[in-house]
Motif scaffolding. Structure first.
Motif, mmCIF file in Angstrom:
data_model
loop_
_atom_site.group_PDB
_atom_site.id
_atom_site.type_symbol
_atom_site.label_atom_id
_atom_site.label_comp_id
_atom_site.label_asym_id
_atom_site.label_seq_id
_atom_site.Cartn_x
_atom_site.Cartn_y
_atom_site.Cartn_z
ATOM 1 N N GLY A 58 0.824 -1.217 0.000
ATOM 2 C CA GLY A 58 0.000 0.000 0.000
ATOM 3 C C GLY A 58 0.853 1.260 0.000
ATOM 4 O O GLY A 58 0.550 2.232 -0.707
ATOM 5 N N LEU A 59 1.946 1.248 0.776
ATOM 6 C CA LEU A 59 2.845 2.410 0.832
ATOM 7 C C LEU A 59 3.541 2.613 -0.524
ATOM 8 O O LEU A 59 3.742 3.753 -0.964
ATOM 9 N N LEU A 60 3.908 1.506 -1.174
ATOM 10 C CA LEU A 60 4.525 1.604 -2.509
ATOM 11 C C LEU A 60 3.526 2.173 -3.516
ATOM 12 O O LEU A 60 3.883 3.015 -4.350
ATOM 13 N N ASN A 301 17.196 5.091 13.720
ATOM 14 C CA ASN A 301 17.781 5.357 12.396
ATOM 15 C C ASN A 301 16.725 5.815 11.394
ATOM 16 O O ASN A 301 16.883 5.642 10.196
ATOM 17 N N GLY A 302 15.636 6.425 11.930
ATOM 18 C CA GLY A 302 14.536 6.829 11.053
ATOM 19 C C GLY A 302 13.681 5.626 10.699
ATOM 20 O O GLY A 302 13.974 4.495 11.084
ATOM 21 N N ARG A 303 12.591 5.885 9.940
ATOM 22 C CA ARG A 303 11.683 4.795 9.585
ATOM 23 C C ARG A 303 10.886 5.155 8.336
ATOM 24 O O ARG A 303 10.763 6.325 7.964
ATOM 25 N N PRO A 304 10.310 4.149 7.679
ATOM 26 C CA PRO A 304 9.367 4.442 6.593
ATOM 27 C C PRO A 304 8.138 5.167 7.146
ATOM 28 O O PRO A 304 7.929 5.201 8.370
ATOM 29 N N ALA A 305 7.305 5.697 6.262
ATOM 30 C CA ALA A 305 6.095 6.435 6.683
ATOM 31 C C ALA A 305 5.007 5.435 7.072
ATOM 32 O O ALA A 305 3.948 5.331 6.442
ATOM 33 N N LEU A 306 5.269 4.687 8.144
ATOM 34 C CA LEU A 306 4.375 3.597 8.553
ATOM 35 C C LEU A 306 2.963 4.084 8.856
ATOM 36 O O LEU A 306 1.982 3.368 8.614
ATOM 37 N N GLU A 307 2.868 5.301 9.384
ATOM 38 C CA GLU A 307 1.548 5.816 9.774
ATOM 39 C C GLU A 307 0.594 5.945 8.591
ATOM 40 O O GLU A 307 -0.622 6.043 8.760
ATOM 41 N N LYS A 308 1.135 5.923 7.366
ATOM 42 C CA LYS A 308 0.274 6.000 6.170
ATOM 43 C C LYS A 308 -0.272 4.628 5.775
ATOM 44 O O LYS A 308 -1.061 4.503 4.848
#
Length: 539
Positions: A58-60, A301-308
Motif C-alpha cells: 500500500g505504501l509503494l 535510524n529513522g523509519r518508513p512512513a508507517l503511519e500511512k
C-alpha cells in the motif's frame, strides 16, 4: 496465467480475472531494496505476507515507500524454496468479506528472500551485507512467541540454544542467535543504529525480544565471542531500540477451496503445500479485511512512513501496552480461547458457523467480551474498546468465509490462559475483592479442561490440537470418566492453583470452585456440555 514476473506482464488477462496488479515498478523497488535495504523482516509466513507485505504494498502504491521488504526465514527454509523462489517473490492477497465477496491483489513488495542459514555461505554473507548497510532502519518479526524462547519451563537452555551459546556467532542456528550475530556485524561495521520490532501476538513483545537478544549477547560475552563494547551497543536503547507493538488480523491457513477458485480463474499452481517443518502455506494468503497494528514510535535510524499504512497507528509505549491488553485480555483472544475448545467438544468445525447457529455459544461469547471484559478493560485512547468489540461481533466473528476453525483456536491454549483470563480475574479481585461475579470466563476454563479429555459431547474421541502441556494435563485427568462424575475428585487442583498458568492461584479468587462445579456438570454424560452451557448462559 502464472504468478511470476513474466506472467504478470499480461496485465489484461489478470485484470479481466478481477485481480489487481502492482501499480509500481516491482523490479525497480526490489533492486533498490537489494542495494539499500531499509526494512528487513524475520518469519516470512502467512501473516507477514498478507499484513506486513500488504502494508508495504500500500505504501509503494501511494509513493510513500520506494523500496521493497527484505524477507528472512530462520526456521523453515522450504518456505523460500517452495513459495518465494518459484513465484519470483510475488504474493497474492485474497481478502474475504463477510458477504462472500473477495478482493484479489498481487503483492510486489517482497523484494528478496534470504535463508538465515549459517551453514550456507552465500546466504549467510548476503545477510551480513544487509545488516551492515547504513540504510537499514528496521527489522520486524513474526516468528511466534516461541521464537523468542531460550529456556525450557525448568529454566535450562533448549538444546539448540545451548549449541548456539557454545558455537558462537559464525554457527548461529536459532532466530535469536542469528539476530545477535547480525547485530555484531552491524556493530563492527560502524555501530549503526537500528530498531528491532517484534510484531508477534504476545504481551510486551518488544521487552521479550530485547531480553532474549541481551541474554544471548551476555552468554557470548562470557564465552569470549564478543566484547564489552558490543554489549553496551545492544543495551543502549537510543542506538538499538525495541519498540513494542500490538498486532491484530485473523489469518486462517490457506483454503484449498480458494486455491481451486484461483486455478479456475486461470492462475496456475495455486495449491497449498505442507513443508517438512509442517508449515501450511500457499502462493496466496487468505485473510479478513480489518487489521490493527499499533507501533511504539521509537526508531533511532529513522523509519518508513508507517503511519500511512492501512490500519497502522503510531503511539507511545503505554498506548501500545493498553491496546494490546484491550485485545488480548478482553476483546478478541479471550472469546477465542473460551469458546474454541468448547466448539471442538460440541462437534463444530468452523468458529463462525458455531456462533451464527448456536444461540448459547453466541451468548457465551458476548458475555466474555461485553459483560465480563469491557467493565474492567483499560482504554488505550486511540482505539475504542466498545467499538472494537462491536466490530468483532458485527463483522469479524460472523464471517464464515474466513473458514477459521475451533481446532486452530485450541492450539497452545495452556500457554495463553494466564494472559487471556487471568488478567481479567485479577482485575475483578482488585475491584470487588473476588471474581465470583464472573460466569462465562469460568465456563470457558471448565470447557477447556473438558476439551482436554479428548472425548466429545457424544462420547466420540478426537485428537487434541498441539499444546506443550497436553501430556501433562491429560495425565492429571486420566482417572476421570465421562458419565461417571464420581471419578472426578480433586484432579483440577494442581491446574487451577498453578500461578505459572493463570498468573494467580484461582482458589484465592473465588472462581476455582465454580470451575470445578461446571466441569463436574460437563462430564455427567452425553449432551452434558451443551446442557451446562445452556444453564449458565441463561441464568
Amino acid at each position: 496465467m502464472k504468478l511470476t514476473m513474466d506472467g504478470i506482464k499480461n496485465r489484461e488477462a489478470w485484470e479481466k480475472a478481477g485481480i489487481q496488479l502492482p501499480g509500481y515498478d516491482v523490479k525497480e523497488v526490489s533492486e533498490k531494496a537489494k542495494k539499500e535495504p531499509r526494512w528487513v523482516h524475520f518469519g516470512i509466513g502467512n501473516i507477514f505476507r498478507v499484513f506486513i507485505g500488504g502494508i508495504a504494498d500500500g505504501l509503494l502504491e501511494e509513493g510513500a515507500l520506494d523500496c521493497g521488504l527484505t524477507c528472512v526465514e530462520t526456521f523453515d527454509y522450504d518456505v523460500v524454496d517452495k513459495i518465494y523462489t518459484p513465484y519470483d517473490n510475488l504474493g497474492l492477497s485474497v481478502i474475504l468479506h463477510g458477504d462472500g465477496s473477495r478482493e484479489y491483489k498481487v503483492l510486489g513488495s517482497l523484494a528478496e528472500a534470504v535463508k538465515a542459514q549459517s551453514s550456507n555461505e552465500t546466504q549467510w554473507n548476503r545477510l551480513k551485507e544487509i545488516f551492515t548497510s547504513k540504510s537499514l532502519q528496521m527489522v520486524s518479526f513474526t516468528i511466534t512467541e516461541k521464537g523468542y524462547a531460550l529456556q525450557k519451563a525448568d529454566g535450562t537452555w533448549f538444546p539448540f540454544v545451548q549449541a548456539d551459546i557454545e558455537n558462537g556467532p559464525d554457527k548461529a542456528t536459532g532466530a535469536m542467535a542469528v539476530v545477535v550475530a547480525m547485530l555484531y556485524e552491524r556493530y563492527k561495521a560502524g555501530k549503526y543504529p537500528l530498531a528491532l520490532v517484534s510484531m508477534d501476538n504476545c504481551s510486551k513483545n518488544g521487552a521479550k525480544l530485547r531480553e532474549s537478544v541481551l541474554t544471548m549477547t551476555e552468554e557470548w560475552k562470557k564465552a569470549g565471542f564478543v566484547e564489552e563494547g558490543f554489549v553496551s551497543y545492544v543495551s543502549d536503547e537510543k542506538v538499538v531500540a525495541f519498540p513494542w507493538t500490538m498486532i491484530d488480523k485473523i489469518t486462517p491457513r490457506p483454503s484449498e477451496k480458494i486455491a481451486d477458485d484461483l486455478e479456475e480463474l486461470g492462475i496456475e499452481e495455486m495449491q497449498p503445500v505442507i513443508t517438512s517443518k509442517k508449515t501450511y502455506i500457499a502462493p496466496f494468503v487468505n485473510a479478513e479485511k480489518p487489521q490493527y497494528l499499533v507501533i511504539e514510535d521509537n526508531f533511532p535510524n529513522g523509519r518508513p512512513a508507517l503511519e500511512k499504512g492501512f490500519g497502522v497507528y503510531m503511539a507511545d509505549r503505554n498506548t501500545v501496552n493498553l491496546s494490546e491488553r484491550m485485545k488480548v485480555t478482553v476483546c478478541l483472544n479471550p472469546v477465542h480461547s473460551a469458546t474454541g475448545p468448547l466448539g471442538v467438544v460440541q462437534g463444530y468445525d468452523l468458529f463462525a458457523h458455531m456462533l451464527n447457529t448456536n444461540e448459547d455459544m453466541m451468548k457465551m461469547a458476548r458475555m466474555v467480551a461485553y459483560d465480563e471484559g469491557l467493565p474492567v478493560v483499560p482504554n488505550p485512547g486511540i482505539l475504542s474498546p466498545q467499538a472494537f468489540v462491536d466490530e468483532l461481533f458485527n463483522d469479524r466473528f460472523p464471517n464464515e468465509y474466513l473458514g477459521d476453525t475451533n481446532m486452530r483456536l485450541s492450539v497452545d491454549v495452556s500457554q495463553m490462559v494466564g494472559i487471556r483470563f487471568g488478567e481479567t480475574i485479577k482485575a475483578y479481585v482488585e475491584k470487588f475483592g473476588d471474581a465470583k461475579k464472573l460466569t462465562a470466563i469460568p465456563l470457558g476454563i471448565a470447557g477447556w479442561l473438558r476439551y482436554m479429555l479428548g472425548v466429545d459431547d457424544e462420547g466420540e474421541k478426537y485428537e487434541l490440537a498441539p499444546d506443550p502441556m497436553n501430556e501433562e494435563i491429560q495425565e492429571q485427568l486420566k482417572e476421570i470418566v465421562i458419565g461417571k462424575p464420581e471419578t472426578f475428585t480433586d484432579q483440577l487442583k494442581p491446574i487451577l492453583s498453578n500461578e505459572r498458568l493463570f498468573f494467580v492461584d484461582l482458589y484465592t479468587t473465588g472462581v476455582a470452585e465454580k470451575i470445578e462445579e461446571m466441569f463436574r456438570e460437563m462430564i455427567a454424560g452425553k449432551g452434558a456440555v451443551r446442557a451446562t452451557i445452556h444453564k449458565y448462559v441463561n441464568q
